[in-house]
Scaffold this motif. Sequence first.
Motif, short mmCIF file in Angstrom:
data_model
loop_
_atom_site.label_atom_id
_atom_site.label_comp_id
_atom_site.label_asym_id
_atom_site.label_seq_id
_atom_site.Cartn_x
_atom_site.Cartn_y
_atom_site.Cartn_z
N SER A 170 10.38 -37.57 50.23
CA SER A 170 9.75 -36.98 49.06
C SER A 170 9.91 -37.91 47.88
O SER A 170 10.27 -39.09 48.05
N CYS A 171 9.66 -37.39 46.68
CA CYS A 171 9.84 -38.14 45.43
C CYS A 171 10.81 -37.38 44.52
O CYS A 171 11.05 -36.19 44.71
N SER A 217 11.01 -33.27 43.20
CA SER A 217 9.98 -32.58 43.99
C SER A 217 10.52 -31.35 44.70
O SER A 217 9.86 -30.81 45.59
N HIS A 268 7.50 -34.27 55.26
CA HIS A 268 7.03 -34.92 54.04
C HIS A 268 6.79 -33.83 52.99
O HIS A 268 5.85 -33.04 53.11
N VAL A 305 5.80 -32.61 49.28
CA VAL A 305 5.08 -33.01 48.07
C VAL A 305 5.12 -31.87 47.06
O VAL A 305 5.37 -30.71 47.41
N CYS A 327 1.87 -40.99 41.80
CA CYS A 327 0.66 -40.56 42.51
C CYS A 327 0.17 -41.60 43.51
O CYS A 327 -0.37 -41.23 44.56
N HIS A 340 2.17 -43.52 45.22
CA HIS A 340 3.11 -43.34 46.33
C HIS A 340 2.65 -42.20 47.24
O HIS A 340 2.58 -42.34 48.46
N THR A 341 2.31 -41.06 46.63
CA THR A 341 1.88 -39.89 47.40
C THR A 341 0.57 -40.14 48.11
O THR A 341 0.44 -39.89 49.32
N ARG A 364 4.00 -28.49 51.08
CA ARG A 364 3.97 -28.43 49.62
C ARG A 364 5.14 -27.59 49.13
O ARG A 364 5.41 -26.51 49.68
N THR A 421 -5.09 -37.69 43.79
CA THR A 421 -3.93 -37.14 44.48
C THR A 421 -3.92 -35.62 44.41
O THR A 421 -3.69 -34.93 45.42
#
Length: 355
Positions: free
Chosen positions: A52-53, A56, A183, A185, A222, A224-225, A247, A322
């Motif tokens: 992830s980032c 998040s 993953h 987001v 964005c 990166h995603t 999500r 994104t």
Amino acid sequence: MRQPTPNTGMFGNITLLANIERALKHIWTVKQSKKPDYKSFGTKPNVVIILSCKRSGTSFFGELFNQNPDVFYVFEPLMYFTYMALNHEISNDKFDTLSLKMIESISTCDIHHIPYLSKWWEKGYNRRLSINFKGLSMESGIKKISERCNVSKLIAIKTIRVADIALLRDFIESEKANVKVLHLVRDPRAVMNSRWKLKEPNSDFLRKRRNGNATDEVVDLCQHTTRNIEYVSSKPDWLRGKYKLLRYEDVASFPIESSIEIYNFLGIDYPSALTDWLNNNTNKQSGNPYGTSRVSYQIINNWRKEIALNKLNEIQEKCKHTMTSLGYEVLNGEKQLLDIDGKIAYKAFTKPEFT
């Protein structure tokens, strides 16, 4: 007195075999009563890598595994490479190589081969494991980590520091472990609002900027995603059946249902105790920005009450592609921004999943 003659011949052999069989059954029963060392049976470890980032919702998400006693959970094991790079102790171009070595070492319980192991221990990064190391030497501590890792049914690694999912390909294809990727987001408007609220530098962005790989934090987030979503959407064979996109908004809205879905994807039994933890921790709010207790339905939309209109417009302009690809709706003006009940900020979308 004459000693009894020992059993011989066919019937004696049968008796001997029966005794051996009973002994073996006893040994097996004792072994079964203990928690097994899965690697000792030659079984490859089961691993999930959570990507992830920053900001998040990964701290909360990681608790879906940390609350399971059968899971060996490690959060942010790559953090100290970030600080080593910023302090010029390693070159930035070695970051990905060291990160992959770290992930492989943890995934295979080969703790002794963690890169820069002494520094990892001395700087206290072992605190990122849910194990009590008080009073232990490094040697004893590493032994304890290895033992705990080896008896776990699942090894879970949470990181916000892997730039590209594609970097995991060689390790996953090596088949040293049964690896799956989750993953996570989140709406970039919520992510950036949360980062700005911290009022502290984003060390990982600073590391990338120093290397000339990023100049704008919103754009970096964005890109990166989008880069990873587009890569996964190409359906690379090596990820088939091993990838799941989630999500944060969906997980926070339906935490129990999402958790059961995640455990089913991983092929691991869902722990009933996790339901109790979720009920207790998704209905209250802690004041700690790094905490794991959240009022789920509120946290999804809190950013809409806090973000400045100019910042909202900046993110939506830079991240439109994104946002669209992940089902996040553009909000036009202050009226829509604050109309939380009437204007939903996200909708259903087609996830790039494949079996």
